[in-house]
Motif scaffolding. Sequence first.
Motif, PDB file in Angstrom:
ATOM      1  N   GLY A   1       2.164  -4.270  -4.174  1.00 18.30           N
ATOM      2  CA  GLY A   1       1.149  -5.017  -3.462  1.00 18.30           C
ATOM      3  C   GLY A   1      -0.050  -4.173  -3.107  1.00 18.30           C
ATOM      4  N   MET A   2      -0.872  -4.731  -2.247  1.00 13.37           N
ATOM      5  CA  MET A   2      -2.064  -4.043  -1.779  1.00 13.37           C
ATOM      6  C   MET A   2      -2.211  -4.267  -0.277  1.00 13.37           C
ATOM      7  SD  MET A   2      -4.920  -6.594  -3.446  1.00 13.37           S
ATOM      8  CE  MET A   2      -6.262  -5.575  -2.837  1.00 13.37           C
ATOM      9  N   HIS A   3      -2.962  -3.389   0.353  1.00 14.77           N
ATOM     10  CA  HIS A   3      -3.129  -3.487   1.797  1.00 14.77           C
ATOM     11  C   HIS A   3      -4.466  -2.884   2.206  1.00 14.77           C
ATOM     12  CE1 HIS A   3      -1.898   0.701   1.419  1.00 14.77           C
ATOM     13  NE2 HIS A   3      -2.331   0.901   2.654  1.00 14.77           N
ATOM     14  N   THR A   4      -4.868  -3.166   3.428  1.00 14.42           N
ATOM     15  CA  THR A   4      -6.031  -2.519   4.024  1.00 14.42           C
ATOM     16  C   THR A   4      -5.599  -1.879   5.336  1.00 14.42           C
ATOM     17  OG1 THR A   4      -6.717  -4.551   5.175  1.00 14.42           O
ATOM     18  CG2 THR A   4      -7.665  -4.137   3.003  1.00 14.42           C
ATOM     19  N   GLU A   5      -6.153  -0.718   5.630  1.00 15.15           N
ATOM     20  CA  GLU A   5      -5.834   0.018   6.851  1.00 15.15           C
ATOM     21  C   GLU A   5      -7.040   0.021   7.776  1.00 15.15           C
ATOM     22  OE1 GLU A   5      -4.514   3.911   5.849  1.00 15.15           O
ATOM     23  OE2 GLU A   5      -3.023   3.238   4.394  1.00 15.15           O
ATOM     24  N   GLY A   6      -6.796  -0.275   9.035  1.00 17.31           N
ATOM     25  CA  GLY A   6      -7.867  -0.305  10.021  1.00 17.31           C
ATOM     26  C   GLY A   6      -7.508   0.501  11.255  1.00 17.31           C
ATOM     27  N   MET A   7      -8.510   0.730  12.111  1.00 23.85           N
ATOM     28  CA  MET A   7      -8.313   1.452  13.363  1.00 23.85           C
ATOM     29  C   MET A   7      -9.022   0.696  14.481  1.00 23.85           C
ATOM     30  SD  MET A   7      -6.594   4.259  12.610  1.00 23.85           S
ATOM     31  CE  MET A   7      -6.846   5.225  14.093  1.00 23.85           C
ATOM     32  N   LYS A   8      -8.381   0.688  15.641  1.00 20.83           N
ATOM     33  CA  LYS A   8      -8.999   0.152  16.852  1.00 20.83           C
ATOM     34  C   LYS A   8      -9.193   1.302  17.828  1.00 20.83           C
ATOM     35  CE  LYS A   8      -8.367  -3.133  20.648  1.00 20.83           C
ATOM     36  NZ  LYS A   8      -7.466  -4.147  21.260  1.00 20.83           N
TER      37      LYS A   8
ATOM     38  N   TYR B   1     -13.545  -1.917   5.084  1.00 22.05           N
ATOM     39  CA  TYR B   1     -12.150  -1.728   4.711  1.00 22.05           C
ATOM     40  C   TYR B   1     -12.045  -1.517   3.205  1.00 22.05           C
ATOM     41  CZ  TYR B   1     -11.271  -3.606   9.359  1.00 22.05           C
ATOM     42  OH  TYR B   1     -11.269  -3.807  10.718  1.00 22.05           O
ATOM     43  N   GLN B   2     -11.121  -0.667   2.822  1.00 19.43           N
ATOM     44  CA  GLN B   2     -10.886  -0.389   1.414  1.00 19.43           C
ATOM     45  C   GLN B   2      -9.459  -0.782   1.054  1.00 19.43           C
ATOM     46  OE1 GLN B   2     -11.820   3.672   0.499  1.00 19.43           O
ATOM     47  NE2 GLN B   2     -13.934   3.518   1.187  1.00 19.43           N
ATOM     48  N   PRO B   3      -9.257  -1.349  -0.139  1.00 20.15           N
ATOM     49  CA  PRO B   3      -7.895  -1.729  -0.546  1.00 20.15           C
ATOM     50  C   PRO B   3      -7.062  -0.510  -0.896  1.00 20.15           C
ATOM     51  CG  PRO B   3      -9.441  -2.164  -2.325  1.00 20.15           C
ATOM     52  CD  PRO B   3     -10.262  -1.745  -1.146  1.00 20.15           C
ATOM     53  N   GLY B   4      -5.794  -0.572  -0.546  1.00 21.66           N
ATOM     54  CA  GLY B   4      -4.831   0.466  -0.897  1.00 21.66           C
ATOM     55  C   GLY B   4      -3.695  -0.128  -1.706  1.00 21.66           C
ATOM     56  N   PHE B   5      -2.810   0.716  -2.149  1.00 19.70           N
ATOM     57  CA  PHE B   5      -1.693   0.302  -3.006  1.00 19.70           C
ATOM     58  C   PHE B   5      -0.388   0.589  -2.289  1.00 19.70           C
ATOM     59  CE2 PHE B   5       1.514   1.590  -6.180  1.00 19.70           C
ATOM     60  CZ  PHE B   5       1.641   0.396  -6.868  1.00 19.70           C
ATOM     61  N   CYS B   6       0.600  -0.291  -2.452  1.00 17.54           N
ATOM     62  CA  CYS B   6       1.903  -0.072  -1.824  1.00 17.54           C
ATOM     63  C   CYS B   6       3.012  -0.508  -2.771  1.00 17.54           C
ATOM     64  CB  CYS B   6       2.011  -0.794  -0.486  1.00 17.54           C
ATOM     65  SG  CYS B   6       1.692  -2.570  -0.546  1.00 17.54           S
TER      66      CYS B   6
ATOM     67  N   TYR C   1       2.893   3.690   1.121  1.00 17.49           N
ATOM     68  CA  TYR C   1       1.575   3.065   1.184  1.00 17.49           C
ATOM     69  C   TYR C   1       0.523   4.149   0.943  1.00 17.49           C
ATOM     70  CZ  TYR C   1       3.384  -1.236   3.360  1.00 17.49           C
ATOM     71  OH  TYR C   1       4.046  -2.409   3.620  1.00 17.49           O
ATOM     72  N   PHE C   2      -0.381   3.904   0.016  1.00 15.74           N
ATOM     73  CA  PHE C   2      -1.464   4.831  -0.291  1.00 15.74           C
ATOM     74  C   PHE C   2      -2.788   4.145   0.067  1.00 15.74           C
ATOM     75  CE2 PHE C   2       2.024   5.364  -3.241  1.00 15.74           C
ATOM     76  CZ  PHE C   2       2.292   6.715  -3.184  1.00 15.74           C
ATOM     77  N   GLY C   3      -3.545   4.756   0.982  1.00 18.14           N
ATOM     78  CA  GLY C   3      -4.782   4.111   1.410  1.00 18.14           C
ATOM     79  C   GLY C   3      -5.766   5.083   2.018  1.00 18.14           C
TER      80      GLY C   3
END
Length: 242
Positions: A49-56, A78-83, A105-107
């Motif tokens: 799959g794919m994912h995005t990583e964020g910070m608050k 946000y940039q897409p990552g791979f999982c 997860y790589f992001g």
Amino acid sequence: MNRPKFILALLFSFILAGVPAAAARDLNDKIMNRPYADLRRWHLGFSIGMHTEGMKFVHNGLAVTEAGELWRVDQPGYQPGFCVNGLLSLRLNNYFSLRFSPGMYFGSRDLKMVELNSGAVEEQSVKSTYVVLPVDLKFAAMRYRNSRPYVVAGVMPAFDVSKKRSDILRFNAADCYLSVGFGCDFYLPYFKLIPELKFCFGLTDVLTHKRPDLQDDPAKLKFTESLTKATSKMVVLTFYFE
């Protein structure tokens, strides 16, 4: 045979010919692939799959230098990552199952630091390689033909195994997420295809506040000192094959 009787006989023959075809078509529409798949106690599979990583970020709102600098940190995009994950699922009853899906997860995240008075800008790219150990409780609805929607919730410990550097901001390697999501089991002839969308919310402050690595460059401490805490978040789209 007169014409009316001939027409009635022809219509009747068409009706008789159409009944078996309609019955066969109706039967084909209701054929269930893998009808006993959900009765097995253990299920194995994998996902990509794919994912995005964020910070608050939570800012302290105070000037952090003698010159009165006030820095704000944001993630502008946000940039897409791979999982990729494995899957081990335990059937509890007809509706609930317990899932364990370890993976990687790589992001990356691009951070932007802006000084509110002067407009000065600093940027940092944070790359991560997470080893994740999600444990989820899955609640599925009744199966309808070859589909079965579900909701899922759980926790996801995560460990960043990428090499740490003396960046402007540094984040702890260990984190833990609360996750909620939904998906649908699609029963194909030889396997189940399961698309799932999950939302993950970090539970811990991942900002490294003590930075002995910046002793030779203490000016960079102002960015860390402008923050009270930082928490992570993710949106993950995965496709399971079971």
